[in-house]
Design an enzyme around this catalytic site. Structure first.
Site, PDB file in Angstrom:
ATOM      1  N   ASP A 145      -9.852 -18.209  70.245  1.00  0.00           N
ATOM      2  CA  ASP A 145     -10.161 -17.259  71.326  1.00  0.00           C
ATOM      3  C   ASP A 145     -10.940 -16.053  70.817  1.00  0.00           C
ATOM      4  O   ASP A 145     -11.892 -15.599  71.450  1.00  0.00           O
ATOM      5  CB  ASP A 145      -8.867 -16.707  71.958  1.00  0.00           C
ATOM      6  CG  ASP A 145      -8.128 -17.728  72.781  1.00  0.00           C
ATOM      7  OD1 ASP A 145      -8.572 -18.890  72.813  1.00  0.00           O
ATOM      8  OD2 ASP A 145      -7.106 -17.363  73.390  1.00  0.00           O
TER       9      ASP A 145
ATOM     10  N   ARG B  76      -7.486 -27.016  47.260  1.00  0.00           N
ATOM     11  CA  ARG B  76      -7.331 -27.780  48.492  1.00  0.00           C
ATOM     12  C   ARG B  76      -8.543 -28.639  48.824  1.00  0.00           C
ATOM     13  O   ARG B  76      -8.406 -29.764  49.290  1.00  0.00           O
ATOM     14  CB  ARG B  76      -7.037 -26.822  49.640  1.00  0.00           C
ATOM     15  CG  ARG B  76      -5.645 -26.245  49.502  1.00  0.00           C
ATOM     16  CD  ARG B  76      -5.327 -25.271  50.588  1.00  0.00           C
ATOM     17  NE  ARG B  76      -3.941 -24.837  50.417  1.00  0.00           N
ATOM     18  CZ  ARG B  76      -3.389 -23.875  51.126  1.00  0.00           C
ATOM     19  NH1 ARG B  76      -4.081 -23.245  52.053  1.00  0.00           N
ATOM     20  NH2 ARG B  76      -2.132 -23.546  50.919  1.00  0.00           N
TER      21      ARG B  76
ATOM     22  N   GLU C 115      -7.057 -13.691  60.039  1.00  0.00           N
ATOM     23  CA  GLU C 115      -7.791 -14.946  59.849  1.00  0.00           C
ATOM     24  C   GLU C 115      -9.105 -14.954  60.623  1.00  0.00           C
ATOM     25  O   GLU C 115     -10.032 -15.683  60.279  1.00  0.00           O
ATOM     26  CB  GLU C 115      -6.909 -16.133  60.262  1.00  0.00           C
ATOM     27  CG  GLU C 115      -7.512 -17.465  59.887  1.00  0.00           C
ATOM     28  CD  GLU C 115      -6.557 -18.641  60.040  1.00  0.00           C
ATOM     29  OE1 GLU C 115      -5.322 -18.445  59.972  1.00  0.00           O
ATOM     30  OE2 GLU C 115      -7.055 -19.766  60.235  1.00  0.00           O
TER      31      GLU C 115
ATOM     32  N   SER D 161      -0.695 -10.696  68.019  1.00  0.00           N
ATOM     33  CA  SER D 161       0.413 -10.013  67.342  1.00  0.00           C
ATOM     34  C   SER D 161       0.983 -10.831  66.192  1.00  0.00           C
ATOM     35  O   SER D 161       2.183 -10.952  66.021  1.00  0.00           O
ATOM     36  CB  SER D 161       1.508  -9.672  68.348  1.00  0.00           C
ATOM     37  OG  SER D 161       2.027 -10.859  68.922  1.00  0.00           O
ATOM     38  N   GLY D 162       0.095 -11.412  65.377  1.00  0.00           N
ATOM     39  CA  GLY D 162       0.527 -11.971  64.103  1.00  0.00           C
ATOM     40  C   GLY D 162       0.614 -10.841  63.088  1.00  0.00           C
ATOM     41  O   GLY D 162       0.660  -9.659  63.450  1.00  0.00           O
TER      42      GLY D 162
ATOM     43  N   ALA E  96       4.159 -19.648  58.727  1.00  0.00           N
ATOM     44  CA  ALA E  96       3.846 -19.763  57.304  1.00  0.00           C
ATOM     45  C   ALA E  96       5.136 -19.893  56.513  1.00  0.00           C
ATOM     46  O   ALA E  96       5.992 -19.026  56.563  1.00  0.00           O
ATOM     47  CB  ALA E  96       3.050 -18.545  56.842  1.00  0.00           C
ATOM     48  N   GLN E  97       5.263 -20.984  55.810  1.00  0.00           N
ATOM     49  CA  GLN E  97       6.540 -21.234  55.137  1.00  0.00           C
ATOM     50  C   GLN E  97       6.480 -20.940  53.658  1.00  0.00           C
ATOM     51  O   GLN E  97       7.490 -20.956  52.981  1.00  0.00           O
ATOM     52  CB  GLN E  97       6.924 -22.712  55.325  1.00  0.00           C
ATOM     53  CG  GLN E  97       7.196 -23.045  56.766  1.00  0.00           C
ATOM     54  CD  GLN E  97       7.139 -24.541  57.008  1.00  0.00           C
ATOM     55  OE1 GLN E  97       6.482 -25.283  56.292  1.00  0.00           O
ATOM     56  NE2 GLN E  97       7.839 -24.991  58.021  1.00  0.00           N
TER      57      GLN E  97
ATOM     58  N   ALA F  95      -1.646  -9.670  61.166  1.00  0.00           N
ATOM     59  CA  ALA F  95      -2.803  -8.766  61.239  1.00  0.00           C
ATOM     60  C   ALA F  95      -2.671  -7.819  62.426  1.00  0.00           C
ATOM     61  O   ALA F  95      -2.892  -6.613  62.294  1.00  0.00           O
ATOM     62  CB  ALA F  95      -4.092  -9.581  61.333  1.00  0.00           C
TER      63      ALA F  95
ATOM     64  N   THR G 294       1.333 -16.737  61.647  1.00  0.00           N
ATOM     65  CA  THR G 294       2.143 -15.947  60.726  1.00  0.00           C
ATOM     66  C   THR G 294       3.589 -16.426  60.696  1.00  0.00           C
ATOM     67  O   THR G 294       4.170 -16.655  59.637  1.00  0.00           O
ATOM     68  CB  THR G 294       2.088 -14.456  61.121  1.00  0.00           C
ATOM     69  OG1 THR G 294       0.728 -14.025  61.078  1.00  0.00           O
ATOM     70  CG2 THR G 294       2.932 -13.616  60.185  1.00  0.00           C
TER      71      THR G 294
HETATM   72  C1  LIG Z   1       1.814 -23.692  59.383  1.00  0.00           C
HETATM   73  C2  LIG Z   1       1.069 -22.680  58.597  1.00  0.00           C
HETATM   74  C3  LIG Z   1       1.524 -22.288  57.357  1.00  0.00           C
HETATM   75  C4  LIG Z   1       0.848 -21.327  56.622  1.00  0.00           C
HETATM   76  N1  LIG Z   1       1.348 -20.949  55.400  1.00  0.00           N
HETATM   77  C5  LIG Z   1       0.736 -19.938  54.738  1.00  0.00           C
HETATM   78  C6  LIG Z   1       1.287 -19.426  53.526  1.00  0.00           C
HETATM   79  O1  LIG Z   1       2.317 -19.875  53.058  1.00  0.00           O
HETATM   80  N2  LIG Z   1       0.657 -18.406  52.904  1.00  0.00           N
HETATM   81  C7  LIG Z   1      -0.491 -17.850  53.404  1.00  0.00           C
HETATM   82  O2  LIG Z   1      -1.010 -16.912  52.827  1.00  0.00           O
HETATM   83  N3  LIG Z   1      -1.023 -18.319  54.560  1.00  0.00           N
HETATM   84  C8  LIG Z   1      -0.441 -19.338  55.221  1.00  0.00           C
HETATM   85  N4  LIG Z   1      -1.001 -19.809  56.380  1.00  0.00           N
HETATM   86  C9  LIG Z   1      -2.137 -19.088  56.952  1.00  0.00           C
HETATM   87  C10 LIG Z   1      -1.641 -17.781  57.542  1.00  0.00           C
HETATM   88  O3  LIG Z   1      -0.364 -17.971  58.091  1.00  0.00           O
HETATM   89  C11 LIG Z   1      -2.568 -17.249  58.621  1.00  0.00           C
HETATM   90  O4  LIG Z   1      -3.880 -17.226  58.177  1.00  0.00           O
HETATM   91  C12 LIG Z   1      -2.161 -15.832  59.014  1.00  0.00           C
HETATM   92  O5  LIG Z   1      -0.790 -15.774  59.331  1.00  0.00           O
HETATM   93  C13 LIG Z   1      -2.990 -15.371  60.181  1.00  0.00           C
HETATM   94  O6  LIG Z   1      -2.461 -14.168  60.679  1.00  0.00           O
HETATM   95  P1  LIG Z   1      -3.157 -13.465  61.889  1.00  0.00           P
HETATM   96  O7  LIG Z   1      -2.344 -12.268  62.206  1.00  0.00           O
HETATM   97  O8  LIG Z   1      -4.588 -13.306  61.615  1.00  0.00           O
HETATM   98  O9  LIG Z   1      -3.068 -14.529  63.097  1.00  0.00           O
HETATM   99  P2  LIG Z   1      -1.812 -15.247  63.794  1.00  0.00           P
HETATM  100  O10 LIG Z   1      -0.560 -15.031  63.065  1.00  0.00           O
HETATM  101  O11 LIG Z   1      -2.233 -16.638  64.041  1.00  0.00           O
HETATM  102  O12 LIG Z   1      -1.680 -14.472  65.172  1.00  0.00           O
HETATM  103  C14 LIG Z   1      -2.655 -14.543  66.182  1.00  0.00           C
HETATM  104  C15 LIG Z   1      -2.032 -14.100  67.497  1.00  0.00           C
HETATM  105  O13 LIG Z   1      -3.062 -13.908  68.461  1.00  0.00           O
HETATM  106  C16 LIG Z   1      -2.616 -14.354  69.714  1.00  0.00           C
HETATM  107  N5  LIG Z   1      -3.780 -14.658  70.553  1.00  0.00           N
HETATM  108  C17 LIG Z   1      -4.714 -15.618  70.336  1.00  0.00           C
HETATM  109  N6  LIG Z   1      -5.607 -15.627  71.331  1.00  0.00           N
HETATM  110  C18 LIG Z   1      -5.253 -14.644  72.206  1.00  0.00           C
HETATM  111  C19 LIG Z   1      -5.789 -14.181  73.454  1.00  0.00           C
HETATM  112  N7  LIG Z   1      -6.872 -14.732  74.007  1.00  0.00           N
HETATM  113  N8  LIG Z   1      -5.165 -13.156  74.091  1.00  0.00           N
HETATM  114  C20 LIG Z   1      -4.053 -12.605  73.549  1.00  0.00           C
HETATM  115  N9  LIG Z   1      -3.500 -13.015  72.382  1.00  0.00           N
HETATM  116  C21 LIG Z   1      -4.095 -14.020  71.724  1.00  0.00           C
HETATM  117  C22 LIG Z   1      -1.772 -15.564  69.391  1.00  0.00           C
HETATM  118  O14 LIG Z   1      -0.864 -15.864  70.433  1.00  0.00           O
HETATM  119  C23 LIG Z   1      -1.076 -15.128  68.097  1.00  0.00           C
HETATM  120  O15 LIG Z   1       0.162 -14.525  68.349  1.00  0.00           O
HETATM  121  C24 LIG Z   1      -0.330 -20.776  57.131  1.00  0.00           C
HETATM  122  C25 LIG Z   1      -0.799 -21.168  58.374  1.00  0.00           C
HETATM  123  C26 LIG Z   1      -0.121 -22.115  59.106  1.00  0.00           C
HETATM  124  C27 LIG Z   1      -0.654 -22.524  60.442  1.00  0.00           C
END
Ligand SMILES: Cc1cc2nc3c(=O)[nH]c(=O)nc-3n(C[C@H](O)[C@H](O)[C@H](O)COP(=O)(O)OP(=O)(O)OC[C@H]3O[C@@H](n4cnc5c(N)ncnc54)[C@H](O)[C@@H]3O)c2cc1C
Ligand code: FES
Lengths: 125, 569
Positions: B218, B291, B379, B17-18, B52-53, B20, B49
């Site tokens: 995962d 980077r 991601e 629940s990020g 991300a600052q 995406a 998510t």
């Molecule tokens: C500290 C930091 C700063 C960043 N800053 C930026 C920025 O400024 N700009 C930018 O564009 N990008 C930034 N990034 C990258 C960006 O934040 C991420 O790539 C993006 O938020 C990923 O979103 P997502 O929804 O794919 O995954 P996430 O937001 O990581 O969410 C994944 C979710 O899946 C859940 N999950 C995982 N495994 C399981 C499982 N087995 N069962 C159930 N749930 C599970 C997790 O608990 C989590 O809640 C940053 C990343 C980090 C770590």
């Protein structure tokens, strides 16, 4: 400043839900560390059975690591570790799950809520 | 006594629940599907998510004229020849719409006094393109806004603390998921017409990382075991100026980038000299080195013995007047002060830190894997960023791919009709009891992280990568076949077992791909093959499971369409 003769340690006294006796751990202390750093050290080096809840570790955004530290409620990841005895307890007003972990998810985001909803009617085929 | 199985049924299951996952849940619900949004921790607060600052990159053109094709050109250039041009185009083309949608939902993008959305210029972008929420609140604002919308959707059921451990497949199609409740250990089986994996990245594999505890890959492991292919796994992005010292609590270690592009911080070696341009870069007044190149420069300097005491470089803002610091970062300056950091008087130490993963699960433009019914978003998707990601592209990617995956999954679920449960051998692992672990699994995870950092980090050699594979195999033997203990409330020892199981598989995938790629490109740098070799290596490597073992494959790169390029030129 003179260097200390011995490496200072933080002595964590952890009151664990489901156990009568507190567990005591001694962890190496470096200035600036958080209480969560200390607890993670305990898990990786001394006692992996210790349960503490956290996701983000540094950012202070997940808000999962809240416990009582020396009687005061705070985040384990922002409270500083100190080279002395520190008392850690789970949150007082939440259901204890294990050790320092309490039930903090909103009621409508728990499994039983989903079960109730899943059972109650769905899309007709 | 074994706990009874909890059974759930839904049209679309979204795992994670990020940004995406929440975007996928919203679009699937809007398309008429019933959605189960599951997360292993708190809904909307547990992944990257919310941490991300910084910024989100989109061609809004609110500072100066822009077009998504310019954004695409920069993205493809940063990707060092490995971007899947179709996926990259989707991100750049559809990004502005997602940013406006969030704006309509009052996310709070920083604005000029005349109302225009502010856009900063981050490294690798040819013009100001990155929107943000002050101060350093982009991710939290995005997560909170999406969560607010999800809460309003009657047809989305949210479940936190639900660890998804396997995706059962029947007749070649994914049928849902099995897992367990963290709160009490109860086994859970979810029947779903379609599944969206939005589990985020894998940087928890590394010792120094910007990850949350839930980012051990995962989704990559789940997808592999379900029969999907991974791609570009060797490309792990290190964020060059991750905070190193002094210890900073309450702030994520990657916070210094916005400081640099707003205020122009100086990166210095132990001799107090700026060194980034010694490595073939041309950084002038504007902070523009990507980077991969900045990481290379800092680590080379450390190797040459000119690093800072903690093993990185110095980042100094001592030349910036205090009033400007405060104007740009307000309350953040106070948070730094609480950590004993006064930027007007001292430099901090920074070093590369594992931050993002360009690789992931291979999908088509509908975000579907080669396994029908299995979609991926965020991601966890491979391809849009090639061998190196541009700053700000990840949240755009999460929003855009999330929306697409949700729509596709809703269509698929509708065609599939009512979902029926499918069995999974993993359920036996979840329900079974075994003796307590002999090995400290939390310690074993730390060992894996150290191994990955040392041998599969920004600089790689065949020898080191082989050592890593041997170390991974040894840890796998030590892990054993079954999780320790019995199902129970918040059993971290058991969770460590499941985590390590996935992390080892994913670590092996990264290492195998890194060993095979005998060249240096973007985030993959081989000391023994220091040059980029387009003739032999302008291709993707894929990985899949064959009879339980990882098998490498190759796939051609989807090149940008000539028309796109010409229009830009
Ligand atoms: C500290 C930091 C700063 C960043 N800053 C930026 C920025 O400024 N700009 C930018 O564009 N990008 C930034 N990034 C990258 C960006 O934040 C991420 O790539 C993006 O938020 C990923 O979103 P997502 O929804 O794919 O995954 P996430 O937001 O990581 O969410 C994944 C979710 O899946 C859940 N999950 C995982 N495994 C399981 C499982 N087995 N069962 C159930 N749930 C599970 C997790 O608990 C989590 O809640 C940053 C990343 C980090 C770590
Ligand atoms: S660990 Fe996330 S807020 Fe403390």
């Amino acid at each position: 400043m003179t260097a200390p003769a011995e490496t200072p340690t933080a002595r964590l006294v952890v009151h664990r839900t489901g156990r009568e006796e507190a567990s005591r751990y001694e962890v190496p202390y470096t200035p600036g560390q958080s209480v969560l750093d200390g607890l993670r050290y305990v898990r990786a080096n001394l006692d992996p059975s210790l349960a503490i809840r956290h996701s983000c570790i540094n950012a202070n955004t997940c808000k999962e690591c809240m416990i009582r530290i020396d009687g005061t409620v705070g985040y384990a990841c922002t409270a500083r570790l100190e080279p002395r005895e520190m008392e850690l307890r789970p949150l007082p007003n939440k259901t204890g799950l294990r050790d320092l972990v309490t039930e903090i998810g909103p009621p409508d985001e728990r499994l039983d809520h989903a079960v109730a909803r899943s059972g109650g009617g769905g899309r007709e085929d | 006594m074994a706990e009874p199985l909890v059974e759930l049924e839904t049209d679309v299951l979204v795992v994670g629940s990020g940004a995406a996952g929440m975007a996928a849940a919203l679009s699937a619900a809007e398309a008429g599907a019933r959605v189960l949004l599951a997360d292993r921790s708190l809904v909307g607060r547990s992944g990257a998510t919310v941490m991300a600052q910084m910024t989100v990159a989109v061609a809004l053109g609110s500072e100066q004229p822009d077009h998504w094709e310019h954004h695409l050109a920069d993205t493809i250039a940063a990707g060092r020849g490995l971007c899947d041009a179709d996926l990259a185009e989707i991100v750049c083309r559809e990004g502005p719409e997602e940013i406006r949608r969030l704006d309509g939902w009052k996310v709070g993008w920083a604005r000029h006094e005349d109302g225009r959305i502010r856009q900063a210029q981050a490294p690798g972008h040819d013009r100001p393109r990155c929107v943000y929420v002050d101060f350093l609140s982009t991710g939290p604002a995005v997560a909170k806004t999406l969560r607010g919308r999800v809460l309003r959707q009657e047809t989305v059921t949210r479940v936190g603390d639900l660890y998804v451990a396997d995706l059962p497949v029947r007749d070649g199609t994914v049928r849902g998921a099995v897992g367990f409740s963290m709160a009490d250990g109860r086994p859970v089986a979810i029947a779903a017409g379609a599944v969206v994996l939005a589990t985020g990245g894998l940087t928890r594999l590394y010792r120094r990382n910007s990850a949350s505890a839930n980012m051990g890959g995962d989704g990559h492991a789940l997808a592999l075991r379900a029969g999907a292919e991974l791609m570009d796994m060797e490309f792990v992005q290190f964020f060059p100026i991750g905070h190193l010292a002094p210890r900073l609590v309450g702030m994520d270690p990657i916070m210094w980038d916005p400081f640099r592009y707003k205020l122009g911080g100086r990166l210095l070696n132990a001799e107090g000299r700026e060194f980034v341009n010694d490595y073939g870069n041309e950084e002038g007044a504007v902070y523009n080195v990507t980077r991969d190149k900045a990481t290379h420069a800092i680590l080379s300097e450390v190797q040459a013995g000119r690093g800072s005491p903690a093993g990185g470089a110095f980042l100094s803002f001592e030349h910036v007047p205090e009033a400007r610091l405060r104007e740009a970062f307000g309350p953040v300056i106070d948070r730094l002060a609480k950590n004993g950091i006064d930027l007007t008087r001292m430099a901090v130490e920074v070093a590369p830190i594992a931050h993002y993963h360009m690789g992931g699960v291979r999908v088509d433009a509908a975000m579907e894997t080669r396994v029908p019914g299995l979609f991926v978003a965020g991601e966890t998707v491979a391809g849009a960023n090639g061998a190196n990601r541009l700053s700000g592209n990840a949240i755009t990617e999460a929003l855009v791919f999330g929306r697409r995956a949700g729509e596709s999954a809703a269509r698929r679920a509708e065609a599939a009709g009512r979902a029926r449960p499918a069995g999974s051998e993993t359920l036996e692992l979840i329900r079974g009891s075994s003796p307590a672990a002999e090995l400290n699994l939390a310690g074993a995870i730390a060992e894996l992280q150290a191994l990955m950092a040392e041998q599969v980090g920004p600089f790689r050699t065949a020898e080191g990568l082989e050592q890593a594979l041997a170390g991974i195999a040894a840890l796998r033997r030590a892990l054993g076949e079954r999780p320790p203990g019995a199902p129970g409330p918040y059993d971290l020892g058991r969770l460590d077992w499941f985590d390590l199981r996935s992390m080892l598989l994913v670590a092996e995938a990264v290492t195998t791909a890194a060993l095979a790629r005998r060249e240096s490109r973007g985030a993959h740098q081989r000391d023994d093959f220091p040059l980029m070799d387009d003739a032999a290596w302008r291709l993707h490597q894929t990985l899949s499971l064959k009879d339980g073992a990882l098998a490498l494959g190759r796939a051609p790169v989807q090149a940008p369409r000539a028309a796109d390029i010409e229009e830009v030129a």
